[in-house]
Enzyme design. Structure first.
Site, short mmCIF file in Angstrom:
data_model
loop_
_atom_site.label_atom_id
_atom_site.label_comp_id
_atom_site.label_asym_id
_atom_site.label_seq_id
_atom_site.Cartn_x
_atom_site.Cartn_y
_atom_site.Cartn_z
N GLU A 336 0.19 -1.20 -0.45
CA GLU A 336 -0.01 0.14 -0.22
C GLU A 336 0.58 1.41 -0.21
O GLU A 336 0.93 2.03 0.26
CB GLU A 336 -0.71 -0.26 1.18
N GLU A 452 -6.73 -10.46 -0.96
CA GLU A 452 -7.27 -10.00 0.04
C GLU A 452 -8.41 -9.87 -0.47
O GLU A 452 -9.67 -9.06 -0.19
CB GLU A 452 -6.49 -9.31 0.66
C1 GLA Z 1 -4.98 -4.28 4.86
C2 GLA Z 1 -4.33 -5.16 4.65
C3 GLA Z 1 -4.37 -6.06 5.19
C4 GLA Z 1 -5.35 -5.62 6.44
C5 GLA Z 1 -6.46 -5.38 6.15
C6 GLA Z 1 -7.84 -4.84 6.39
O1 GLA Z 1 -5.54 -4.76 2.99
O2 GLA Z 1 -3.36 -5.59 3.88
O3 GLA Z 1 -3.57 -6.54 6.02
O4 GLA Z 1 -4.88 -5.21 7.10
O5 GLA Z 1 -6.20 -4.07 5.49
O6 GLA Z 1 -7.76 -6.33 7.12
#
Ligand code: GLA
Length: 544
Positions: A336, A452
């Site tokens: 990020e 994710e």
């Molecule tokens: C982001 C992070 C993850 C997690 C999510 C929330 O996507 O990469 O590690 O913290 O937020 O669960």
């Protein structure tokens, strides 16, 4: 006034009174809920090993009447005391029974807890005390309870035992996709998830890779919890700088690696460099968070030391305990680093990494050090969200260029193998935007991990609609899988097992979805066991 007129007017005022009373006193409603029979042997804790969620009744004052038949086989020396309780702050007991040593017959337990003010995360749960749970079997049948409260009450979730995630009737997600992708994974937490045998069995059946939601992040490996750490050694970095090194704690990491080894599960390592969940002290003089930020040279040395220490720790563990075979097959090296919005620039607020460097130097360095210290066959990944937004994606593409520019450097070359598309998407996310993102990243010569995945249900949840969205995206993933002739998707990880524990229902996330409860995952856990949703079946269908 004539008698009849008087009578009518009295009648009318009585009617009016009754109507007013009705509108002041909200209606009391009741729902009846039954649950499947359950048999539990050697529960993993002595409380909350069976829970029936009350989260649908958030903010309501309820009366709960509960009844079940229970049979307990305990070969320990003391009797088994079993209580059905509610986990509000004063833990009201609905009913309890003491079962003597040896085998009992089924006994009915029943009771009522009145006027309980519920919060967002309450449940009815079974607890025991003064008991060795390792030698105990509990059978429960004919579970039924009613919940009474004012106003409309949502219908209870009814589960079908054929939908239990370990049932033979439920296909394996991993087996379904194993010829299409290298890895199918789910993200989990350690406590209450990965450390339970129920979840380990589910992961073994449905995945071949996991991601730890928190436990491999800098904050959890440091375990300083906002304090300033002790230093216990020194390290001389490639840039010639010698630094003091703070304490790290690998006990959870080792325990998690052991669980993976025992269950033959692999893992995506998440994450080495991130602006969030990294201790402030890591960036400050003398590791003292009230002192000023360190110089770039010092920070680069600290970064090299951290990445080296974590990667070498894992490699040594694998060498010693797993014949050198990797458990961790990929790392999110940087997470990020691009700003939200339309600027497509690097994240330059709320990031101590940025504050020290004011440039992408720490990002490039992270891929230099990861390349130096990670085994050559462990994949290195840049991971980010909102990849479907073209402005933000341009920022990510610029970052990839910056890293790739140094892949042939003589000293400390970089390596980046994979783009991690987090994919916190929505049922409304457009397939063509997602496709454009895949095209742009693969053009850079990278493969793709969906790291994710969850699908927000936004302001109205409809099971069939969510299923349709999951089906649409898995078909798109299959169409874009890596083949011998093209880059593409090699791994898909879903961000969480069941709706009841999704991060999307934390207040900071709910604001993005109309402050409405989200149901973004493939399983539900209504009674301590995991059941598939329609969305799960639609994912299985997408492979056909
Ligand atoms: C982001 C992070 C993850 C997690 C999510 C929330 O996507 O990469 O590690 O913290 O937020 O669960």
């Amino acid at each position: 006034m004539k008698k009849t007129t008087k009578f009518v007017s009295v009648l009318l005022s009585l009617l009016l009174l009754a109507m007013t009373a009705c509108s002041i006193e909200p209606k009391v409603n009741s729902v009846d809920i039954t649950q499947p029979d359950i048999k539990i042997t050697t529960p993993e804790s002595n409380w909350a090993f069976i829970t029936y969620s009350l989260s649908d009744y958030n903010n309501k004052k309820v009366t709960i009447t509960f009844s079940a038949e229970m049979k307990v086989t305990n070969r320990g020396s003391s009797p088994a005391n079993l209580m059905w309780q509610i986990n509000t702050s004063d833990y009201p007991v609905i009913c309890q029974k003491s079962f003597p040593n040896g085998t009992s017959d089924f006994v009915k337990v029943e009771g009522t807890a009145k006027d309980i003010q519920l919060g967002s995360n309450n449940s009815v749960y079974l607890s025991t005390y003064q008991l060795n749970t390792s030698d105990l079997t509990i059978e429960i049948k004919n579970v039924s309870y009613s919940i009474t409260a004012q106003g409309n009450l949502p219908k209870p979730v009814v589960v079908n035992e054929d939908d239990y995630w370990l049932s033979d009737k439920v296909p394996s997600l991993y087996q379904t996709y194993k010829n299409l992708f290298d890895y199918i994974g789910i993200a989990v937490g350690y406590n209450g998830e990965l450390n339970t045998s129920e979840v380990q069995k589910g992961l073994v059946k449905h995945t071949n890779s996991i991601t730890m939601g928190n436990e491999f992040k800098p904050q959890f490996i440091c375990q300083w919890w906002g304090n300033n750490p002790q230093t216990n050694g020194t390290f001389t970095a490639t840039n010639g700088k010698t630094i003091k090194t703070p304490t790290l704690n690998f006990s959870n990491v080792d325990e998690i690696l052991r669980i993976c080894k025992n269950n033959k599960l692999k893992m995506r390592g998440h994450v080495l460099v991130w602006h969030s969940q990294t201790e402030d002290a890591f960036f400050c003089e003398d590791y003292n968070k009230s002192k000023s930020l360190v110089s770039k040279d010092e920070m680069t040395a600290r970064q090299e030391w951290y990445i080296k220490t974590v990667l070498e720790h894992v490699a040594e563990w694998e060498q010693k305990n797993n014949n050198g075979e990797h458990i961790i097959w990929a790392w999110d090296v940087v997470n990020e680093a691009i700003a939200d919005g339309s600027s497509g620039s690097y994240r330059n607020t709320g990031s101590k990494w940025w504050d020290v460097y004011k440039s992408d130097e720490f990002i490039v360095n992270a891929f230099r050090f990861a390349n130096k210290y990670a085994p050559k066959d462990v994949l290195l990944c840049y991971n980010d969200y909102n990849c479907t937004e073209s402005a933000k994606r341009n920022g990510m593409l610029k970052l990839i260029d910056a890293v790739q520019k140094h892949q042939n450097d003589e000293t400390l070359p970089t390596r980046i193998d994979v783009m991690g598309m987090q994919s916190h998407i929505s049922k409304n996310t457009s397939s063509s935007d997602y496709q454009s993102a895949i095209n742009d990243f693969t053009k850079k010569g990278l493969d793709i991990h969906v790291t994710e995945l969850d699908v927000a249900t936004e302001t109205s949840y409809n099971s069939a609609e969510l299923a349709k969205a999951y089906n649409r995206f898995f078909k798109l993933f299959v169409d874009n899988r890596k083949t011998s002739s093209k880059h593409g998707i090699t791994s898909i990880t879903i961000w969480g097992i069941n709706d009841e524990s999704t991060w999307l229902n934390t207040p900071s996330q709910m604001q993005w979805h109309g402050n409405t409860t989200q149901y973004p995952l493939l399983f539900i856990k209504p009674n301590g066991k995991y059941y598939i949703k329609e969305a799960f079946t639609s994912v299985i269908d997408a492979a056909k």
